[in-house]
Every structure is written in structure tokens, then in C-alpha cells.
Design a protein around this motif. Structure first.
Motif, mmCIF file in Angstrom:
data_model
loop_
_atom_site.group_PDB
_atom_site.id
_atom_site.type_symbol
_atom_site.label_atom_id
_atom_site.label_comp_id
_atom_site.label_asym_id
_atom_site.label_seq_id
_atom_site.Cartn_x
_atom_site.Cartn_y
_atom_site.Cartn_z
ATOM 1 N N GLU A 113 55.035 41.049 73.990
ATOM 2 C CA GLU A 113 56.481 41.268 73.975
ATOM 3 C C GLU A 113 56.824 42.686 73.545
ATOM 4 O OE1 GLU A 113 60.521 38.872 72.622
ATOM 5 O OE2 GLU A 113 58.568 38.200 71.945
ATOM 6 N N GLU A 114 56.115 43.188 72.557
ATOM 7 C CA GLU A 114 56.367 44.557 72.094
ATOM 8 C C GLU A 114 56.071 45.574 73.197
ATOM 9 O OE1 GLU A 114 54.854 47.604 68.543
ATOM 10 O OE2 GLU A 114 54.269 45.502 68.531
ATOM 11 N N GLU A 115 54.993 45.368 73.930
ATOM 12 C CA GLU A 115 54.658 46.278 75.024
ATOM 13 C C GLU A 115 55.691 46.193 76.137
ATOM 14 O OE1 GLU A 115 49.767 46.313 74.673
ATOM 15 O OE2 GLU A 115 50.770 44.716 75.802
ATOM 16 N N GLU A 116 56.181 44.992 76.411
ATOM 17 C CA GLU A 116 57.186 44.851 77.466
ATOM 18 C C GLU A 116 58.487 45.541 77.083
ATOM 19 O OE1 GLU A 116 57.563 40.759 78.715
ATOM 20 O OE2 GLU A 116 55.889 41.028 80.110
ATOM 21 N N ARG A 117 58.847 45.480 75.818
ATOM 22 C CA ARG A 117 60.048 46.187 75.378
ATOM 23 C C ARG A 117 59.902 47.693 75.597
ATOM 24 N NH1 ARG A 117 60.778 43.068 69.547
ATOM 25 N NH2 ARG A 117 61.697 41.132 70.369
ATOM 26 N N ALA A 118 58.744 48.219 75.273
ATOM 27 C CA ALA A 118 58.511 49.660 75.462
ATOM 28 C C ALA A 118 58.574 50.034 76.934
ATOM 29 C CB ALA A 118 57.148 50.039 74.872
ATOM 30 N N ILE A 119 58.010 49.187 77.792
ATOM 31 C CA ILE A 119 58.031 49.460 79.229
ATOM 32 C C ILE A 119 59.453 49.428 79.766
ATOM 33 C CG2 ILE A 119 57.334 48.570 81.482
ATOM 34 C CD1 ILE A 119 54.764 47.543 80.093
ATOM 35 N N VAL A 120 60.244 48.439 79.323
ATOM 36 C CA VAL A 120 61.633 48.319 79.789
ATOM 37 C C VAL A 120 62.432 49.557 79.396
ATOM 38 C CG1 VAL A 120 63.797 47.046 79.513
ATOM 39 C CG2 VAL A 120 61.642 45.807 79.859
ATOM 40 N N LYS A 121 62.232 50.050 78.188
ATOM 41 C CA LYS A 121 62.956 51.246 77.755
ATOM 42 C C LYS A 121 62.628 52.446 78.641
ATOM 43 C CE LYS A 121 63.761 50.215 72.856
ATOM 44 N NZ LYS A 121 63.539 50.653 71.463
ATOM 45 N N ILE A 122 61.363 52.560 78.996
ATOM 46 C CA ILE A 122 60.945 53.693 79.836
ATOM 47 C C ILE A 122 61.458 53.548 81.252
ATOM 48 C CG2 ILE A 122 58.943 54.837 80.863
ATOM 49 C CD1 ILE A 122 57.389 54.102 78.312
ATOM 50 N N ARG A 123 61.313 52.355 81.826
ATOM 51 C CA ARG A 123 61.637 52.161 83.239
ATOM 52 C C ARG A 123 63.137 52.043 83.493
ATOM 53 N NH1 ARG A 123 57.644 50.212 86.530
ATOM 54 N NH2 ARG A 123 59.246 50.461 88.145
ATOM 55 N N SER A 124 63.891 51.512 82.527
ATOM 56 C CA SER A 124 65.335 51.335 82.718
ATOM 57 C C SER A 124 66.143 52.475 82.120
ATOM 58 C CB SER A 124 65.797 50.015 82.082
ATOM 59 O OG SER A 124 65.708 50.089 80.666
ATOM 60 N N ASP A 125 65.497 53.260 81.254
ATOM 61 C CA ASP A 125 66.165 54.335 80.522
ATOM 62 C C ASP A 125 67.266 53.792 79.612
ATOM 63 O OD1 ASP A 125 66.244 57.010 79.805
ATOM 64 O OD2 ASP A 125 67.869 57.480 81.195
ATOM 65 N N VAL A 126 67.138 52.518 79.203
ATOM 66 C CA VAL A 126 68.060 51.893 78.266
ATOM 67 C C VAL A 126 67.391 51.883 76.896
ATOM 68 C CG1 VAL A 126 69.244 49.771 77.625
ATOM 69 C CG2 VAL A 126 69.159 50.475 80.028
ATOM 70 N N GLN A 127 68.035 52.490 75.909
ATOM 71 C CA GLN A 127 67.438 52.589 74.581
ATOM 72 C C GLN A 127 68.078 51.641 73.568
ATOM 73 O OE1 GLN A 127 64.667 54.501 74.293
ATOM 74 N NE2 GLN A 127 65.001 54.803 76.482
ATOM 75 N N ASP A 128 69.065 50.874 73.995
ATOM 76 C CA ASP A 128 69.738 49.917 73.123
ATOM 77 C C ASP A 128 68.789 48.753 72.816
ATOM 78 O OD1 ASP A 128 71.294 47.730 72.165
ATOM 79 O OD2 ASP A 128 73.099 48.618 73.022
ATOM 80 N N ASP A 129 68.347 48.654 71.574
ATOM 81 C CA ASP A 129 67.376 47.625 71.209
ATOM 82 C C ASP A 129 67.893 46.214 71.474
ATOM 83 O OD1 ASP A 129 65.387 49.378 70.410
ATOM 84 O OD2 ASP A 129 66.051 49.426 68.329
#
Length: 215
Positions: A113-129
């Protein structure tokens, strides 16, 4: 198709030069064999059987025959690496026993889950936790939900976060809208379940939001 994998003759060049290497446009398989490099094939079990047979000859004998050109031998270093979907996915084609015998198999699981969160931030450019955490949690929940035969890959979380950034995050309807838009095409209802995909996704999203005390 096999022709896309192997290559084709360029008609204007054939008229001018005839059937030879000058008029032949090499496909990825021939290019990899000639250069002794690695050919990566995605979704191998979506390839037609005829295309799979071309790979079998190249892997088994290290050569292929191209009509009007002749034999092409693979240089040292030639290797095929491929990825394939689980067999329960729609539109997959069973691999022949002969072709499977030429591969060594490695099963890849989902990221943490932690890795998926990091990937989503990079790929979506959304930084809102908050957005990223919910998008990932909902997407992961679809993978073991009883009413779903198939859950979503991380693409669902990326799309969820990307869509939500353009909506009003202060109302639960926005989260529902973004989740359904992002995930409805990426999940599949279990056989015998008489519910619409939107209803199932709403249930999952509501559960995740309530657990995190958003509204």
C-alpha cells in the motif's frame, strides 16, 4: 499479428528495389534477433495463436524464415521477456504447452500500500495525502470484494486521484463520482451477482470514507 512482430515489405520500395533488405521494414522480433538484444512483449496471452507460433520457432531454434528474404539467425544475447495477464481475465488466449515450456515463470504480486501511494503521487501529480490514501485504499479493496470477480490495478487509483483534484472534495458526492468514473471500467462483477457496478463501488467507497472519518 505475426507480420507486425516480424516485419513487412514497404510497397513503394518493393516497386523500386524489389524484395530485399532495402525494402523490408523489420519488426521488433527481427530487430532483436539481428542485434542480439532483448525483446519485451506485454500481454503475451492476448496474442493470436499464429503470432505465438512465430515466437516458438524463434525461441526454440534461434531462427525464423522470412518469405522472400530467407533465414534469419539470432545473434548471441537474443532473449524474449514477456508479461501476461492471469488466465481469468477476459480476452486472454491460452498459451500452447510448447510455448510455455520455453519460458521460466515468475509471479508478480501487487505492490504494498505504501508503494502504491508513492506511485500514485508520481503518476497523477496529486500530492494531497487524503486524496491519494483514499484512492489507493478503495482500489485495493476492490481486489478482494466478494461481489467483484476482478478488482482494479493501480491504474484505478491513479485515475481516481487525477479526477478528484478537479472536483469539490468537501462533499462525499465528489468522491463517489470520481471513484465510479475511475474504476467502473477496471473491475468486473462476479458471476451471479445481480447488482450494478456503480452500486458495488459506492459501497466500497462509503466503507473506506467512513473508516477514515471523512464526513
Amino acid at each position: 499479428s505475426a507480420s507486425r512482430l516480424v516485419g513487412h515489405f514497404d510497397p513503394p520500395m518493393v516497386v523500386e528495389k524489389g524484395y530485399n533488405w532495402e525494402s523490408f521494414v523489420s519488426g521488433p522480433l527481427v530487430s532483436a534477433m539481428i542485434s542480439g538484444s532483448i525483446l519485451f512483449l506485454n500481454e503475451l496471452n492476448r496474442m493470436p495463436e499464429g503470432t505465438q507460433n512465430v515466437l516458438l520457432v524463434a525461441m526454440d531454434e534461434g531462427m525464423i524464415m522470412v518469405p522472400k528474404l530467407g533465414r534469419i539467425d539470432a545473434k548471441e544475447g537474443f532473449l524474449i521477456i514477456s508479461a501476461m495477464n492471469p488466465q481469468e481475465f477476459v480476452a486472454t488466449t491460452p498459451l500452447s504447452e510448447a510455448l510455455k515450456d520455453r519460458f521460466a515463470w515468475i509471479r508478480l504480486e501487487y505492490q504494498t500500500e505504501e508503494e502504491e501511494r508513492a506511485i500514485v503521487k508520481i503518476r497523477s501529480d496529486v500530492q494531497d495525502d487524503q486524496v491519494v490514501n483514499v484512492a489507493v485504499a478503495v482500489t485495493r479493496r476492490t481486489r478482494d470484494w466478494n461481489d467483484l470477480r476482478r478488482g482494479s490495478s493501480i491504474r484505478g487509483a491513479i485515475d481516481f486521484a487525477s479526477i478528484l483534484q478537479y472536483l469539490d472534495k468537501t462533499v462525499p458526492e465528489s468522491w463517489m463520482e470520481a471513484g465510479i468514473m475511475a474504476l467502473a471500467t477496471k473491475v468486473e462483477i462476479e458471476d451471479g451477482v445481480d447488482r450494478r457496478v456503480e452500486e458495488v463501488l459506492q459501497e466500497i467507497i462509503n466503507q473506506v470514507l467512513s473508516e477514515q472519518d471523512f464526513f
